[in-house]
Scaffold this active site. Structure first.
Site, mmCIF file in Angstrom:
data_model
loop_
_atom_site.group_PDB
_atom_site.id
_atom_site.type_symbol
_atom_site.label_atom_id
_atom_site.label_comp_id
_atom_site.label_asym_id
_atom_site.label_seq_id
_atom_site.Cartn_x
_atom_site.Cartn_y
_atom_site.Cartn_z
ATOM 1 N N GLY A 19 47.851 42.760 47.420
ATOM 2 C CA GLY A 19 48.067 41.318 47.347
ATOM 3 C C GLY A 19 48.721 40.837 48.615
ATOM 4 O O GLY A 19 49.773 41.347 49.003
ATOM 5 N N ASN A 21 50.774 42.615 36.865
ATOM 6 C CA ASN A 21 49.489 42.937 37.485
ATOM 7 C C ASN A 21 48.453 42.964 36.379
ATOM 8 O O ASN A 21 48.589 43.726 35.429
ATOM 9 C CB ASN A 21 49.583 44.305 38.184
ATOM 10 N N GLY A 22 47.424 42.140 36.520
ATOM 11 C CA GLY A 22 46.378 42.126 35.500
ATOM 12 C C GLY A 22 45.942 40.717 35.200
ATOM 13 O O GLY A 22 46.173 39.795 35.985
ATOM 14 N N CYS A 38 40.593 50.915 34.994
ATOM 15 C CA CYS A 38 39.658 50.236 35.908
ATOM 16 C C CYS A 38 39.115 51.206 36.949
ATOM 17 O O CYS A 38 39.841 51.640 37.845
ATOM 18 C CB CYS A 38 40.362 49.074 36.593
ATOM 19 N N TYR A 47 37.449 50.963 45.239
ATOM 20 C CA TYR A 47 37.805 50.079 46.345
ATOM 21 C C TYR A 47 39.292 49.792 46.482
ATOM 22 O O TYR A 47 39.833 49.833 47.579
ATOM 23 C CB TYR A 47 37.082 48.732 46.155
ATOM 24 N N SER A 92 37.762 51.337 53.418
ATOM 25 C CA SER A 92 37.509 51.886 52.093
ATOM 26 C C SER A 92 36.190 52.641 52.006
ATOM 27 O O SER A 92 35.976 53.393 51.061
ATOM 28 C CB SER A 92 37.578 50.790 51.031
ATOM 29 N N ASP A 119 29.179 51.732 52.384
ATOM 30 C CA ASP A 119 30.236 50.787 52.003
ATOM 31 C C ASP A 119 30.605 51.048 50.547
ATOM 32 O O ASP A 119 29.858 51.700 49.813
ATOM 33 C CB ASP A 119 29.756 49.347 52.206
ATOM 34 N N ASP A 120 31.753 50.523 50.140
ATOM 35 C CA ASP A 120 32.221 50.806 48.781
ATOM 36 C C ASP A 120 31.528 49.969 47.732
ATOM 37 O O ASP A 120 31.338 50.395 46.607
ATOM 38 C CB ASP A 120 33.743 50.618 48.694
ATOM 39 N N CYS A 150 34.667 40.254 36.438
ATOM 40 C CA CYS A 150 35.803 40.991 35.856
ATOM 41 C C CYS A 150 36.775 39.996 35.257
ATOM 42 O O CYS A 150 37.158 39.033 35.915
ATOM 43 C CB CYS A 150 36.508 41.812 36.938
ATOM 44 N N CYS A 210 36.918 51.707 32.279
ATOM 45 C CA CYS A 210 36.173 50.453 32.207
ATOM 46 C C CYS A 210 35.190 50.414 33.363
ATOM 47 O O CYS A 210 35.518 50.783 34.484
ATOM 48 C CB CYS A 210 37.136 49.273 32.308
ATOM 49 N N CYS A 213 32.082 45.526 34.894
ATOM 50 C CA CYS A 213 31.455 44.726 35.953
ATOM 51 C C CYS A 213 30.102 45.297 36.359
ATOM 52 O O CYS A 213 29.296 44.599 36.963
ATOM 53 C CB CYS A 213 32.381 44.615 37.162
HETATM 54 S S1 SF4 Z 1 35.355 44.927 34.901
HETATM 55 FE FE1 SF4 Z 1 35.219 46.266 36.735
HETATM 56 S S2 SF4 Z 1 36.868 45.557 38.082
HETATM 57 FE FE2 SF4 Z 1 37.274 44.717 36.036
HETATM 58 S S3 SF4 Z 1 38.640 46.185 35.024
HETATM 59 FE FE3 SF4 Z 1 36.554 46.749 34.461
HETATM 60 S S4 SF4 Z 1 35.932 48.260 36.050
HETATM 61 FE FE4 SF4 Z 1 37.722 47.175 36.822
#
Ligand code: SF4
Length: 489
Positions: free
Chosen positions: A50, A124-125, A259, A265, A306, A368-369, A405, A456, A459
């Site tokens: 951040g 954070n979140g 995540c 990244y 990255s 690239d990532d 996300c 997760c 995305c």
């Molecule tokens: S949607 Fe993608 S960026 Fe968001 S928490 Fe899930 S894995 Fe991470």
């Protein structure tokens, strides 16, 4: 730049609404001399999480003092600020926000006076039920001082319905939905908590008999702390002069939703996130990518920073020479966490310099990532061609991002994602590459034991692990507004 520094009795913060989405970094410490110096170092180590605001609150056991402002850590804090923040415990925050939210009043830690004293909160979140909670509290007369989703926790903590210290903090946390890692502080206590699905990282360390909390383990190492363990999903840890105590505010969930994009990244390569070293994971991603998408080429180049580890992995697995085709200007912020499209576009020009002698006449694999909007990678492909690259093959160390996300990382609304509604060939055509290969979802989870139950990846596949109905409505509204030309502010 606007900074705030004070004893906590002179805060006047205006109220308005903007985006709550954010990806941030947390650092907390208990039981050391000069806590502020450690927090400064810990925040500095997590600056990549951040870059729009930074703040810290320190307690000497009787009073809380804070300093915070808009900008990088080294912009916000001068030596005199650090020295003025005397005390042996404190929490700090670096903040990223989306459009319209880069305002001093939203910089954390948030501070509030409840009936049992002052609280400081760093988050954070992204809380997916924040709008509902906020509306309910406002209807019953509460006044909000910031436009962050995090502030609803202040109101839950102040709510007599949940009273009674740790138990009441746990009850308040149990009302929240979505993604959160929190650090909380009173004048004599530091607390740390992660949501029941564990979206965001938060680790515990020790230092000279005291305790340290950080979003990333790189910050623990930077202050000389020893990593102990991650805070568990659904766990609340409290540190006081009596020592450390752990509570559960939620049952152990049958699955977590950590995540995976932290590995792809966001996190620093020298951090261990959710038990896995980020650098090593990215090397494995690159090796897997080479297996899934081989190509005949002369050199593999990364998009620094990255993409470096994945490019190394691709080079190792393919036997194609690794080289640096781009040099990064480290004094320009990471474009991904700049808030506005205009800033993103300007940042792209400033951030990377091409090395024409490295790529001229070569068949280049550019690693690239990720690809979000596609404009960045499109320009880099054209830079390579202008510099004389004979072929440009793009390899991406995650699957196509097709869904927004709602859990703390600022992916664009769906319509801004280049892979939304486009197949891989259409994205390749859009970015102007000779070939394009994304890492598969299986490859993404391959480095982790029991990955499908732990991570997760909504995305990528749209399978959201938590209820996002409230957020989806908000997104639909934003997309309609965007189409109609209605912006924030
Ligand atoms: S949607 Fe993608 S960026 Fe968001 S928490 Fe899930 S894995 Fe991470």
């Amino acid at each position: 730049m606007s900074n705030h520094s004070s004893l906590l009795d002179d805060r006047v913060m205006p109220t308005d609404l903007d985006e709550p989405h954010e990806e941030c970094g947390l650092f907390g410490i208990f039981g050391v001399p000069s806590a502020a110096e450690f927090i400064y170092t810990g925040l500095f180590a997590q600056q990549h999480r951040g870059q729009e605001g930074a703040g810290m609150v320190v307690s000497d056991g009787t009073r809380l003092r804070y300093h915070k402002g808009v900008g990088h850590v080294h912009d916000v804090f001068q030596a005199e600020n650090i020295h003025a923040l005397g005390g042996s415990m404190g929490i700090g925050h670096v903040r990223y926000s989306t459009t319209g939210a880069s305002r001093p009043q939203n910089v954390q830690p948030l501070i509030a006076e409840c009936v049992d004293g002052l609280w400081a909160i760093a988050h954070n979140g992204n809380l997916t039920n924040a709008a509902t909670l906020r509306r309910n509290y406002q209807r019953s007369g509460s006044i909000f001082q910031t436009t962050t989703d995090s502030e609803v926790l202040v109101h839950l903590l102040a709510d007599p319905h949940y009273r009674n210290r740790c138990q009441h903090v746990g009850r308040a946390l149990a009302e929240l939905r979505g993604a959160f890692a929190f650090l909380l502080m009173t004048r004599d206590c530091v607390m740390a908590a992660r949501d029941p699905l564990g979206f965001r990282p938060l680790s515990l360390g020790t230092l000279d008999g005291g305790y340290v909390f950080a979003s990333e383990t790189c910050a623990l190492r930077q202050v000389g702390a020893t990593f102990v363990r991650d805070i568990e999903p659904g766990e609340l840890v409290q540190v006081t002069a009596r020592g450390l105590a752990s509570y559960r505010f939620a049952e152990v969930a049958p699955r977590t939703a950590q995540c995976v994009f932290e590995q792809v990244y966001f996190a620093r390569p020298d951090s261990n996130i959710f038990g896995y070293n980020v650098h090593q994971t990215r090397i494995q991603y690159g090796m897997q990518l080479a297996k899934e998408h081989p190509v005949e080429a002369d050199i593999v180049i990364p998009i620094p920073d990255s993409g470096v580890a994945a490019a190394l992995g691709y080079s190792r697995a393919s036997g194609i020479l690794f080289d640096m085709g781009f040099i990064r200007n480290h004094y320009v912020g990471r474009t991904f966490i700049m808030p506005e499209q205009g800033k993103r576009a300007r940042g792209i020009d400033m951030k990377l310099s091409i090395m024409p002698d490295v790529v001229r006449g070569k068949r280049v694999v550019m690693v690239d990532d990720s690809i979000v909007r596609g404009n960045t990678v499109q320009r880099r492909v054209s830079f390579l061609r202008e510099a004389g690259a004979r072929e440009v093959h793009v390899r991406i160390s995650c699957p196509p991002i097709r869904h927004p996300c709602f859990f703390g990382i600022d992916f664009a609304t769906t319509t801004e994602l280049v892979a939304d509604g486009r197949n891989v060939e259409q994205v390749r055509d859009y970015i102007g590459a000779d070939s394009l290969g994304y890492l598969s979802e299986e490859g993404l989870l391959a480095p982790f034991a029991d990955g499908p139950r732990k991570f997760c990846r909504a995305c990528f596949n749209g399978d959201y692990p938590a209820d996002i109905s409230q957020m989806r409505g908000k997104l639909d509204l934003e997309e309609r507004q965007a189409e109609e030309g209605v912006g924030h502010e």
